[in-house]
Design a protein around this motif. Sequence first.
Motif, PDB file in Angstrom:
ATOM      1  N   THR A  51       3.110   0.768  -2.260  1.00 46.15           N
ATOM      2  CA  THR A  51       3.108   0.243  -0.896  1.00 46.15           C
ATOM      3  C   THR A  51       2.180  -0.962  -0.784  1.00 46.15           C
ATOM      4  OG1 THR A  51       3.657   2.419  -0.014  1.00 46.15           O
ATOM      5  CG2 THR A  51       2.717   0.827   1.536  1.00 46.15           C
ATOM      6  N   TYR A  52       1.003  -0.883  -1.381  1.00 55.00           N
ATOM      7  CA  TYR A  52       0.092  -2.035  -1.395  1.00 55.00           C
ATOM      8  C   TYR A  52       0.812  -3.254  -1.959  1.00 55.00           C
ATOM      9  CZ  TYR A  52      -4.626  -0.201  -0.337  1.00 55.00           C
ATOM     10  OH  TYR A  52      -5.754   0.289   0.277  1.00 55.00           O
ATOM     11  N   PHE A  53       1.370  -3.103  -3.156  1.00 54.67           N
ATOM     12  CA  PHE A  53       1.962  -4.243  -3.849  1.00 54.67           C
ATOM     13  C   PHE A  53       3.220  -4.751  -3.161  1.00 54.67           C
ATOM     14  CE2 PHE A  53      -0.443  -2.203  -7.415  1.00 54.67           C
ATOM     15  CZ  PHE A  53      -1.432  -3.174  -7.456  1.00 54.67           C
ATOM     16  N   SER A  54       4.014  -3.854  -2.594  1.00 56.57           N
ATOM     17  CA  SER A  54       5.236  -4.299  -1.910  1.00 56.57           C
ATOM     18  C   SER A  54       4.916  -5.060  -0.625  1.00 56.57           C
ATOM     19  CB  SER A  54       6.165  -3.118  -1.628  1.00 56.57           C
ATOM     20  OG  SER A  54       5.600  -2.241  -0.698  1.00 56.57           O
ATOM     21  N   MET A  55       3.705  -4.857  -0.120  1.00 55.82           N
ATOM     22  CA  MET A  55       3.262  -5.591   1.062  1.00 55.82           C
ATOM     23  C   MET A  55       2.487  -6.859   0.682  1.00 55.82           C
ATOM     24  SD  MET A  55       2.155  -2.441   3.534  1.00 55.82           S
ATOM     25  CE  MET A  55       1.859  -3.479   4.950  1.00 55.82           C
ATOM     26  N   GLY A  56       2.467  -7.165  -0.615  1.00 59.80           N
ATOM     27  CA  GLY A  56       1.768  -8.362  -1.068  1.00 59.80           C
ATOM     28  C   GLY A  56       0.261  -8.238  -1.008  1.00 59.80           C
ATOM     29  N   ARG A  57      -0.244  -7.028  -1.062  1.00 62.48           N
ATOM     30  CA  ARG A  57      -1.689  -6.792  -0.991  1.00 62.48           C
ATOM     31  C   ARG A  57      -2.167  -6.143  -2.271  1.00 62.48           C
ATOM     32  NH1 ARG A  57      -3.570  -4.016   4.193  1.00 62.48           N
ATOM     33  NH2 ARG A  57      -5.493  -4.946   3.487  1.00 62.48           N
ATOM     34  N   ARG A  58      -3.432  -6.289  -2.544  1.00 57.72           N
ATOM     35  CA  ARG A  58      -4.050  -5.630  -3.688  1.00 57.72           C
ATOM     36  C   ARG A  58      -5.130  -4.695  -3.164  1.00 57.72           C
ATOM     37  NH1 ARG A  58      -4.755  -8.033  -9.076  1.00 57.72           N
ATOM     38  NH2 ARG A  58      -2.761  -9.013  -9.484  1.00 57.72           N
ATOM     39  N   PRO A  59      -5.144  -3.467  -3.647  1.00 56.61           N
ATOM     40  CA  PRO A  59      -6.240  -2.578  -3.218  1.00 56.61           C
ATOM     41  C   PRO A  59      -7.557  -3.069  -3.810  1.00 56.61           C
ATOM     42  CG  PRO A  59      -4.915  -1.535  -4.925  1.00 56.61           C
ATOM     43  CD  PRO A  59      -4.236  -2.830  -4.578  1.00 56.61           C
ATOM     44  N   SER A  60      -8.652  -2.738  -3.154  1.00 50.77           N
ATOM     45  CA  SER A  60      -9.963  -3.069  -3.706  1.00 50.77           C
ATOM     46  C   SER A  60     -10.123  -2.354  -5.052  1.00 50.77           C
ATOM     47  CB  SER A  60     -11.066  -2.621  -2.745  1.00 50.77           C
ATOM     48  OG  SER A  60     -11.074  -1.206  -2.656  1.00 50.77           O
TER      49      SER A  60
END
Length: 126
Positions: free
Chosen positions: A88-97
Amino acid sequence: ETQFAIDRWGVKVPEKIEIMVDKHPDAGICLVDHQQLSQVNPAIKEHVKRVVGVIDHHALQSETIITEMPIYLDIRPWGSMSTIVAHTYFSMGRRPSKPIAGMLLCAILSDTLNLLGPTTTEWDKM
């Protein structure tokens, strides 16, 4: 195993759920890694109307939580619920800390028996 991950990634231990549900009476609750009423913490059972979502990788069974209103559901036949969260993080173009990514990795490795367990999928290995 959990304490190792907390120490390794420097994550603060959250307050107990019994405290959090009373401290934040208007907050929604998302069940993760389970959806069976028999597995729900007693503190949440008292507030089941506050459940707004479920993220899980287990099969639906006879005691799946029932809600009065529609809720967010993300249930996939993957080896770990943490794989779903990472995806979900990656599909939203985000990277978790880094600490969150480390905790997710530890959970994925635990759930999938170091990516060698029978429920491991290609998604878990990504």
